[in-house]
Design an enzyme around this catalytic site. Structure first.
Site, short mmCIF file in Angstrom:
data_model
loop_
_atom_site.label_atom_id
_atom_site.label_comp_id
_atom_site.label_asym_id
_atom_site.label_seq_id
_atom_site.Cartn_x
_atom_site.Cartn_y
_atom_site.Cartn_z
N THR A 197 0.85 -1.19 0.00
CA THR A 197 0.00 0.00 0.00
C THR A 197 0.89 1.24 0.00
O THR A 197 1.60 1.50 0.97
CB THR A 197 -0.91 0.03 1.24
OG1 THR A 197 -1.65 -1.19 1.29
CG2 THR A 197 -1.87 1.21 1.18
N LYS B 175 -6.91 1.77 -2.98
CA LYS B 175 -6.52 1.12 -1.72
C LYS B 175 -6.58 2.12 -0.55
O LYS B 175 -7.06 1.80 0.53
CB LYS B 175 -5.10 0.54 -1.86
CG LYS B 175 -4.54 -0.06 -0.59
CD LYS B 175 -5.39 -1.18 -0.03
CE LYS B 175 -4.98 -1.52 1.40
NZ LYS B 175 -5.92 -2.42 2.07
N LYS C 156 0.29 4.87 8.73
CA LYS C 156 0.98 5.22 7.47
C LYS C 156 -0.04 5.50 6.37
O LYS C 156 0.04 6.49 5.65
CB LYS C 156 1.92 4.06 7.12
CG LYS C 156 2.62 4.10 5.80
CD LYS C 156 2.00 3.23 4.71
CE LYS C 156 1.79 1.79 5.02
NZ LYS C 156 1.30 0.97 3.89
N1 LIG Z 1 -1.67 -6.67 7.29
C1 LIG Z 1 -2.73 -6.41 6.54
O1 LIG Z 1 -3.87 -6.74 6.91
C2 LIG Z 1 -2.60 -5.69 5.20
C3 LIG Z 1 -3.69 -5.73 4.33
C4 LIG Z 1 -3.59 -5.12 3.09
C5 LIG Z 1 -2.41 -4.44 2.75
N2 LIG Z 1 -1.37 -4.38 3.63
C6 LIG Z 1 -0.16 -3.67 3.18
O2 LIG Z 1 0.78 -4.67 2.80
C7 LIG Z 1 2.13 -4.21 3.02
C8 LIG Z 1 2.84 -5.21 3.93
O3 LIG Z 1 2.13 -5.28 5.15
P1 LIG Z 1 2.33 -6.41 6.26
O4 LIG Z 1 1.10 -6.45 7.05
O5 LIG Z 1 2.83 -7.65 5.63
O6 LIG Z 1 3.45 -5.70 7.15
P2 LIG Z 1 4.82 -6.23 7.80
O7 LIG Z 1 4.62 -7.59 8.37
O8 LIG Z 1 5.30 -5.14 8.67
O9 LIG Z 1 5.78 -6.37 6.53
C9 LIG Z 1 6.45 -5.27 6.00
C10 LIG Z 1 7.52 -5.78 5.06
O10 LIG Z 1 8.27 -4.65 4.56
C11 LIG Z 1 9.64 -4.86 4.80
N3 LIG Z 1 10.34 -3.58 4.98
C12 LIG Z 1 9.97 -2.55 5.78
N4 LIG Z 1 10.83 -1.52 5.66
C13 LIG Z 1 11.78 -1.94 4.78
C14 LIG Z 1 12.94 -1.31 4.24
N5 LIG Z 1 13.30 -0.06 4.58
N6 LIG Z 1 13.67 -2.03 3.35
C15 LIG Z 1 13.32 -3.28 2.99
N7 LIG Z 1 12.22 -3.91 3.46
C16 LIG Z 1 11.46 -3.24 4.35
C17 LIG Z 1 9.67 -5.70 6.07
O11 LIG Z 1 10.93 -6.30 6.26
P3 LIG Z 1 11.36 -6.78 7.74
O12 LIG Z 1 10.68 -8.11 7.94
O13 LIG Z 1 12.84 -6.85 7.69
O14 LIG Z 1 10.86 -5.74 8.71
C18 LIG Z 1 8.53 -6.68 5.76
O15 LIG Z 1 8.96 -7.67 4.85
C19 LIG Z 1 1.97 -2.81 3.64
O16 LIG Z 1 2.08 -1.84 2.63
C20 LIG Z 1 0.57 -2.84 4.23
O17 LIG Z 1 0.05 -1.54 4.36
C21 LIG Z 1 -1.43 -5.02 4.84
#
Ligand SMILES: NC(=O)c1ccc[n+]([C@@H]2O[C@H](COP(=O)([O-])OP(=O)(O)OC[C@H]3O[C@@H](n4cnc5c(N)ncnc54)[C@H](OP(=O)(O)O)[C@@H]3O)[C@@H](O)[C@H]2O)c1
Length: 296
Positions: A97, A172, A237
């Protein structure tokens, strides 16, 4: 047709989505900044790459699912980013997102290198990611969308093209504006009702009847269960990306600005890694009345 797919960002969502790509028979390479999170996929047959660049080398498609715009820029456009590793004509599909401006900027950078770029953010949450039943909102050309659709269908049951580049991100952010507002409204309603002497479980039963999101969230809140389905730091965010985008469009978002403040208060309490519904803890503290039922 089986493809070689690089999946970058093995977080809460990415881990589950990558598993479904693998299950569909594609050859999978994964990269995650924190390498330990790739272990499970490695055990299932994925190869772990040392950098996004290495993951992208020779891949037909690179999928990104990372936290925010700076993370996306780092994994795609950094010195060890996927853009450097991709062969000409490869697909880059960003499912994170981000805001429309970031999508358009990344697409332009990719296209300047002879790559095909699609934005394809998702909704549905962790359960849908696990089951491969996400709703996917793609932005880009129709030709790129049609070409990428079979791969997207390994992760989603409803795969829609919502418009040109930037439209997917805008759609989104639109969905998350509503989700964050409902989460904040639910928190206020539960605290208000508790203070008015209503029985919390009855309040939850009745509110759940009015809204599917409340039906999903409120029982967990009542049980004091805040393990992150959607971490508050990411919800915040998205609210900020929506507010910034709206500013550029000249659209005032009165209610969302208030939601952002509630989230900021919760982040200041150190709740950022909990689920976004943890904002209720701020209100409970202000009124001095816990809505949550103590764990047995
Ligand atoms: N959770 C939900 O329900 C949901 C639903 C729809 C969309 N989303 C979106 O999907 C995306 C991922 O969400 P998530 O829930 O999977 O979150 P998450 O578990 O926090 O995953 C975030 C990912 O981004 C990586 N990352 C963060 N900062 C980074 C950087 N500077 N360089 C390289 N990698 C980096 C993290 O790596 P590390 O593991 O090393 O921290 C991890 O792989 C986000 O944009 C979120 O808004 C989430």
């Amino acid at each position: 047709m089986a493809q070689t797919v690089a999946f970058i960002g093995i977080g809460i969502m990415g881990r589950r989505m990558a598993k479904n790509v693998l299950k569909a028979g594609h050859s999978l390479r994964v990269y995650n900044r924190t390498v330990a999170k790739t272990e499970e996929l490695c055990g299932l047959g994925a190869t772990v790459a040392a950098s996004p660049r290495q993951a992208a080398q020779g891949a037909d498609a690179v999928i990104t699912m990372v936290a925010d715009p700076p993370a996306l820029a780092a994994v795609l456009d950094g010195p060890e980013g996927a853009f450097v590793g991709c062969r000409r004509g490869a697909f880059v599909i960003d499912m994170s997102t981000v805001d429309p401006e970031t999508s358009r900027a990344m697409a332009a950078r990719a296209q300047a290198r002879g790559l095909r770029y699609l934005e394809a953010p998702v909704t549905g949450g962790v359960g849908a990611a696990e089951q491969g039943s996400l709703l996917i909102m793609a932005g880009g050309t129709m030709e790129d969308f049609q070409a990428a659709k079979p791969l997207l269908e390994t992760m989603g049951k409803k795969v829609l093209r919502v418009g040109q580049m930037g439209s997917g991100a805008a759609m989104k952010l639109t969905t998350n504006m509503v989700a964050s507002s409902i989460s904040a409204a639910m928190a206020e309603a539960l605290v208000f009702a508790a203070k008015a002497g209503l029985e919390p479980s009855l309040v939850v039963e009745i509110l759940a009847d009015r809204s599917p999101l409340i039906a999903r969230w409120a029982p967990r809140v009542l049980a004091g269960e805040f393990s992150p389905f959607f971490p508050l730091r990411l919800a915040h965010k998205d609210v900020h990306l929506a507010l910034a985008t709206a500013r550029g469009l000249g659209v005032p978002l009165f209610a969302l600005a208030a939601v952002a403040q509630l989230q900021t208060a919760a982040l200041a309490k150190g709740l950022g890694d909990l689920d976004q519904t943890a904002t209720i803890q701020v209100l409970e503290e202000i009124v001095g009345l816990p809505v949550r039922q103590p764990k047995p």
